[in-house]
Write a protein that holds these residues in place. Structure first.
Motif, PDB file in Angstrom:
ATOM      1  N   ARG A 137      -7.961  -6.965  -3.019  1.00 30.80           N
ATOM      2  CA  ARG A 137      -9.365  -6.565  -2.881  1.00 30.80           C
ATOM      3  C   ARG A 137      -9.568  -5.763  -1.598  1.00 30.80           C
ATOM      4  O   ARG A 137      -8.704  -5.736  -0.701  1.00 30.80           O
ATOM      5  CB  ARG A 137     -10.282  -7.786  -2.873  1.00 30.80           C
ATOM      6  N   TYR A 179      -7.249  -2.767   2.623  1.00 34.14           N
ATOM      7  CA  TYR A 179      -7.052  -3.516   1.383  1.00 34.14           C
ATOM      8  C   TYR A 179      -6.103  -4.662   1.681  1.00 34.14           C
ATOM      9  O   TYR A 179      -5.177  -4.519   2.501  1.00 34.14           O
ATOM     10  CB  TYR A 179      -6.493  -2.630   0.272  1.00 34.14           C
ATOM     11  N   VAL A 221       1.264  -1.132  -4.005  1.00 31.55           N
ATOM     12  CA  VAL A 221      -0.024  -1.452  -4.635  1.00 31.55           C
ATOM     13  C   VAL A 221      -1.182  -1.178  -3.673  1.00 31.55           C
ATOM     14  O   VAL A 221      -2.193  -0.566  -4.041  1.00 31.55           O
ATOM     15  CB  VAL A 221      -0.052  -2.934  -5.081  1.00 31.55           C
ATOM     16  N   THR A 224      -1.720   2.607  -3.036  1.00 29.21           N
ATOM     17  CA  THR A 224      -2.320   3.239  -4.216  1.00 29.21           C
ATOM     18  C   THR A 224      -3.822   2.962  -4.273  1.00 29.21           C
ATOM     19  O   THR A 224      -4.622   3.864  -4.570  1.00 29.21           O
ATOM     20  CB  THR A 224      -1.641   2.732  -5.497  1.00 29.21           C
ATOM     21  N   GLU A 225      -4.223   1.738  -3.974  1.00 25.45           N
ATOM     22  CA  GLU A 225      -5.654   1.405  -3.964  1.00 25.45           C
ATOM     23  C   GLU A 225      -6.382   2.147  -2.847  1.00 25.45           C
ATOM     24  O   GLU A 225      -7.521   2.611  -3.036  1.00 25.45           O
ATOM     25  CB  GLU A 225      -5.846  -0.108  -3.805  1.00 25.45           C
ATOM     26  N   LYS A 228      -7.058   5.736  -3.968  1.00 19.55           N
ATOM     27  CA  LYS A 228      -8.200   5.824  -4.889  1.00 19.55           C
ATOM     28  C   LYS A 228      -9.508   5.798  -4.110  1.00 19.55           C
ATOM     29  O   LYS A 228     -10.445   6.559  -4.411  1.00 19.55           O
ATOM     30  CB  LYS A 228      -8.172   4.665  -5.879  1.00 19.55           C
ATOM     31  N   ARG A 229      -9.576   4.943  -3.113  1.00 18.96           N
ATOM     32  CA  ARG A 229     -10.800   4.827  -2.304  1.00 18.96           C
ATOM     33  C   ARG A 229     -11.045   6.117  -1.513  1.00 18.96           C
ATOM     34  O   ARG A 229     -12.191   6.576  -1.384  1.00 18.96           O
ATOM     35  CB  ARG A 229     -10.650   3.652  -1.343  1.00 18.96           C
TER      36      ARG A 229
END
Length: 292
Positions: A137, A179, A221, A224-225, A228-229
């Motif tokens: 998250r 994250y 992971v 990658t998040e 996107k943000r």
């Protein structure tokens, strides 16, 4: 009286011939000129004055396209390039050393071999999924204390005070994105994107995982998040500085489509010594990342 440990100073200077933003980094004994305008000769002179005044041994100027050649003429050398750093224009990492010892790396050939091994890996990374029991998250300021604990456990020493709750809360307030991966309500892995809204770029940094959880490859992971943000914030230039002796972190960036763009000699104080750092750069592509 107890000495106060000040890891760095951010300073803006304006002179009749130039202006520049300075990052005076006591932990890593370096001066970084992040942005500037005006006469290059004047900037070079002032940068050296500041470095000498603070007993620093390395100067880094993030130079613009039209200036890097003049910096070479002033004794600087090119150590890396970030495409698109200045709102689409390239930045040239130009460095100047004030001591022979700071200039020489005793691990250079070993680090060359690591890069060669990394770039022989497949550069395609399959979609990553978290193992059962783990969740990912976006972090909030309320996570600052737990993040500080993670960084304290992973890094005995670090260029910035990431083991301090107040510092982490401050950088989150200033726009840094974290994250985190949790296991049994404990943060076991984290990474951040330090966003530069003025120049529209972001540095992937502060990558840390507790040793007992490293086999799962959480960094791929998390990054990658973060990407996107960043795209949601219209940031398309992403870069990172990875420890040149870390096969794992360099492999992460290679597999995620980053390009190796140079190595900065004895750049950061980590684990008690000045380490060489590899520069990785990626142009984020909104057409390949889900913005939902």
């Amino acid at each position: 009286m107890k000495k106060v440990n000040i890891p760095y100073i951010l300073k803006y200077e304006s002179h009749k011939c130039h202006t520049m933003n300075l990052y005076i980094d006591f932990a890593s004994q370096r001066l970084r000129v992040d942005n500037y305008r005006g006469n290059i000769a004047s900037i070079v002179t002032r940068a050296e004055e500041v470095a000498i005044d603070h007993s620093l041994s390395k100067i880094i100027i993030k130079a613009k396209e039209g200036d890097w050649r003049q910096l070479v003429s002033n004794g600087y050398q090119l150590e890396g390039i970030i495409e698109g750093y200045f709102s689409g224009s390239d930045a040239y990492f130009m460095t100047y050393y004030l001591s022979d010892d700071r200039r020489i790396s005793k691990y250079w050939k070993k680090e060359d071999k690591i890069i060669k091994s990394v770039t022989e890996l497949s550069d395609h990374e399959q979609n990553q999924t978290l193992p059962s029991g783990y969740t990912i998250r976006l972090a909030t300021k309320e996570d600052a204390s737990s993040l500080a604990k993670l960084y304290h456990l992973v890094f005995p020493s670090y260029p910035t005070p990431m083991n301090e709750e107040n510092y982490i809360g401050k950088v989150i307030d200033e726009g840094t994105i974290f994250y985190i991966v949790e296991w049994k309500n404990e943060i076991v892995s984290a990474a951040s994107a330090e966003v530069n809204t003025d120049d529209h770029n972001a540095e992937m940094t502060d990558c840390a995982t507790l040793p007992e959880h490293r086999k799962h490859g959480f960094m791929k992971v998390l990054i990658t998040e973060l990407e996107k943000r960043l795209i949601k914030q219209n940031i398309y230039c992403s870069y990172s500085l990875a420890r040149a002796q870390s096969f794992g972190m360099n492999a992460v960036f290679w597999k995620l489509g980053y390009r190796y763009n140079g190595r900065l000699t004895k750049n950061c104080e980590i684990f008690g010594e000045l380490e060489d750092m590899n520069l990785w750069v990626k142009k984020l592509d909104a057409t390949h990342v889900d913005k939902s």
